[in-house]
Design an enzyme around this catalytic site. Structure first.
Site, PDB file in Angstrom:
ATOM      1  N   LYS A 188      23.253   2.098  -9.510  1.00 17.80           N
ATOM      2  CA  LYS A 188      24.015   2.817  -8.497  1.00 17.80           C
ATOM      3  C   LYS A 188      23.849   2.186  -7.109  1.00 17.80           C
ATOM      4  CE  LYS A 188      25.993   5.900  -9.638  1.00 17.80           C
ATOM      5  NZ  LYS A 188      27.321   5.980 -10.292  1.00 17.80           N
ATOM      6  N   CYS A 381     -19.918  -7.362  -1.188  1.00 22.50           N
ATOM      7  CA  CYS A 381     -20.308  -6.416  -0.144  1.00 22.50           C
ATOM      8  C   CYS A 381     -21.188  -5.320  -0.751  1.00 22.50           C
ATOM      9  CB  CYS A 381     -19.072  -5.856   0.557  1.00 22.50           C
ATOM     10  SG  CYS A 381     -19.444  -5.039   2.132  1.00 22.50           S
ATOM     11  N   HIS A 508     -16.674 -10.727   2.022  1.00 24.83           N
ATOM     12  CA  HIS A 508     -15.546 -10.493   1.113  1.00 24.83           C
ATOM     13  C   HIS A 508     -14.804 -11.810   0.844  1.00 24.83           C
ATOM     14  CE1 HIS A 508     -15.471  -6.025   1.069  1.00 24.83           C
ATOM     15  NE2 HIS A 508     -16.068  -6.163   2.245  1.00 24.83           N
ATOM     16  N   GLU A 510     -12.787 -12.546  -1.413  1.00 24.70           N
ATOM     17  CA  GLU A 510     -11.438 -12.347  -1.956  1.00 24.70           C
ATOM     18  C   GLU A 510     -10.354 -12.541  -0.909  1.00 24.70           C
ATOM     19  OE1 GLU A 510     -12.937  -8.061  -1.056  1.00 24.70           O
ATOM     20  OE2 GLU A 510     -13.766  -9.997  -1.673  1.00 24.70           O
TER      21      GLU A 510
END
EC number: 6.3.4.2
Length: 557
Positions: A188, A381, A508, A510
């Site tokens: 739609k 951590c 950290h 990451e």
């Protein structure tokens, strides 16, 4: 003069604006265009640092110590650039700045209003990105959905930008959802038409419509949207759901968006070089063996709370030729059921960051399980801190009640304690140790082998640290300090000597992983897990007892 691309969202939240913005940045960078990115968040919080992960997801920390929206992580990973605090602006920051100026008398007694004072402050933050980065193009994402009352000042500000910097230097992209009606099998367009009309009501006419859908859209649908939105058919860009977010730049490039933006903005751009990205996507889609890795946390119901950890694991798995199968394990569930039923069939354990004592004993148990059973372990951590607590209870006995003062102010053995400069701080927001700090590595350790350099800079977000009073005891029992601050005062990395791979970091890692360049610690952690997996886990597993090593039956995974 810099050019600006403003990206708004319509119909529903979480339609993928952040990934779209990151992908556009990648397409422009592939053409040799210097790009920077900014996220405007309409919430009144100054930053997301004190917000619940259940409401906001991960807090992404920039190199210069800003606590920001998780979309900045996507921007950094896709464009491979380190952003700064300029790249995340909130309503709270804008109003705080304007009120401070009013208190100083900067407005000379004038009546402070949304227009022009709030909108001017927003525009100054946008212009600052171009000025301080030297970008050719600044891509600005406006959080929320068109029609939200809190977003109106931001929409007014970006409307004014076209007049301020010239019409040829501004382009508006509207990312909208095309819902699929299962009963009729139709996609739609009506909600998109209404969303475009809502945008027009505030004076903005979209130049490009990016159509998010779970199904491919037909040329007929594109023609219909182009008619009602008053844009070129080429500017109606289909973006269907794909298996990997890293496919999105290629989908948009195939749809012609990169070329269209270059032409509309009059950019001096080279031929797009996306060969490396295509190779990346091909490797992602190639069949690989699954490697089960447990992620033990307290917010596991919302995967976005750990999105950078998830992506870093995937990057490392891609590098090692395995498909990391993340097992989402609640630390509270471990407290109820124990480790064995939940962790017996995984080949690595990650305990990410977090705050508060809910589920903390489950995390400590997971760290202990990895140590005893020689399961590769990566603590981030808080994950490093629970590994420290686990080891302390091992060498001093459970009756020692070794703990962190975050969880037990009266513990007789505070092996994790407040950082000295945090003792007198009472405010919560923006007061932790935040941002990039240098870490000096110890030669001959797993950390040094991973990085291959003497000093690294990693991003932090914490108030507590390893208590150096216990350092000599721990080292004599087999826990090595493999990374520390250059002055030797802060323990940054710990690892176990008699273990296949057991590393904890106060920082950290990451946040600095990239799809084509996995973070060294994640890379080596997944490599250790994959090695265990490929060897069928038939090695004898040593069990440390106060520094001594004994043998016991292999653990079955």
């Amino acid at each position: 003069m810099a050019k600006y691309i403003f990206v708004t969202g319509g119909v529903a939240s979480s339609v993928g604006k952040g990934i779209t913005v990151a992908s556009i940045g990648r397409l422009l960078k592939a053409r040799g265009v210097r790009v920077s990115v900014q996220k405007l968040d309409p919430y009144i919080n100054v930053d997301p640092g004190t917000m619940s992960p259940y409401q906001h997801g991960e807090v992404f920390v920039t190199e210069d110590g800003a606590e920001t929206d998780l979309d900045l992580g996507h921007y950094e990973r896709f464009i491979d650039v380190n952003l700064t605090r300029l790249s995340n602006v909130t309503t709270g920051q804008i109003y705080s700045a304007v009120i401070q100026k009013e208190r100083r008398g900067d407005y000379l007694g004038g009546t402070i209003q949304v227009i022009p004072h709030i909108t001017n402050e927003i525009k100054s933050r946008i212009a600052a990105v171009a000025r301080q980065t030297g970008a050719d193009v600044v891509i600005v994402e406006i959080g929320g959905t068109v029609g939200d009352i809190e977003g109106l000042p931001f929409l007014e500000a970006i409307r004014q930008m076209r007049k301020d910097v010239g019409r040829d230097n501004v382009l508006y992209i509207h990312v909208t959802l095309l819902p699929h009606i299962g009963a009729t099998g139709e996609v739609k367009t009506k909600p998109t038409q209404h969303s475009v009309m809502e945008l027009r009501r505030v004076g903005i006419t979209a130049d490009v419509i990016v159509c998010r859908s779970d199904y491919p859209i037909t040329d007929e649908i594109r023609d219909k949207i182009a008619l009602f939105a008053d844009v070129d058919v080429e500017a109606v860009v289909p973006l269907h759901t794909v298996d990997s977010i890293y496919e999105v730049p290629l989908v948009l490039e195939e749809a012609g968006l990169g070329a269209y933006l270059t032409q509309r903005l009059g950019l001096s751009a080279s031929r797009p070089d996306l060969d490396d990205w295509r190779d990346l996507v091909a490797r992602i889609k190639a069949p690989k063996r699954k490697l089960a890795i447990a992620l033990v946390g307290k917010y596991v119901e919302l995967h976005d709370a750990y999105i950078s950890v998830v992506e870093a694991l995937r990057h490392a798995g891609l590098h090692q030729g395995v498909d990391v199968d993340i097992r989402w394990i609640s630390s509270e569930q471990i407290e109820e059921e124990g480790c064995e039923p939940l962790l017996h069939d995984v080949y690595g354990i990650v305990v990410p960051g977090g705050f508060g004592d809910r589920g903390i004993e489950g995390k400590i148990a997971a760290a202990e399980y990895a140590r005893v059973n020689n399961v590769p372990y990566l603590g981030l951590c808080l994950g490093m801190q629970v590994a420290t607590i686990s080891f302390a209870r091992h060498i001093m006995g459970p009756e020692s009640r070794a703990n962190s003062t975050e969880f037990d102010l009266h513990t007789p053995h505070p092996v994790i304690d407040f950082m000295p400069d945090q003792l007198d701080i009472t405010d919560k927001g923006g007061t932790m140790r935040l941002g990039g700090y240098p870490c000096k590595l110890t030669p001959g350790t797993r950390a040094y082998a991973a990085y291959g350099v003497d000093v690294v800079v990693e991003r932090h977000r914490h108030r507590f640290e390893f208590n150096n009073k216990y350092r000599r005891l721990f080292e004599s029992a087999g826990m090595i300090v493999s990374g520390q601050s250059p002055d030797g005062r802060l323990v940054e990395i710990i690892e176990l000597r008699n273990h296949p791979w057991y590393v904890g970091t106060q920082f950290h890692p990451e946040f600095q992983s990239r799809p084509d360049r996995p973070h060294p610690l994640f890379r080596d952690f997944v490599a250790a897990a994959a090695k265990t997996f490929r060897e069928g886990d038939q090695r004898p597993l040593p069990l440390e007892q106060n520094g001594a090593v004994t043998e016991h039956e292999p653990h079955s995974r």
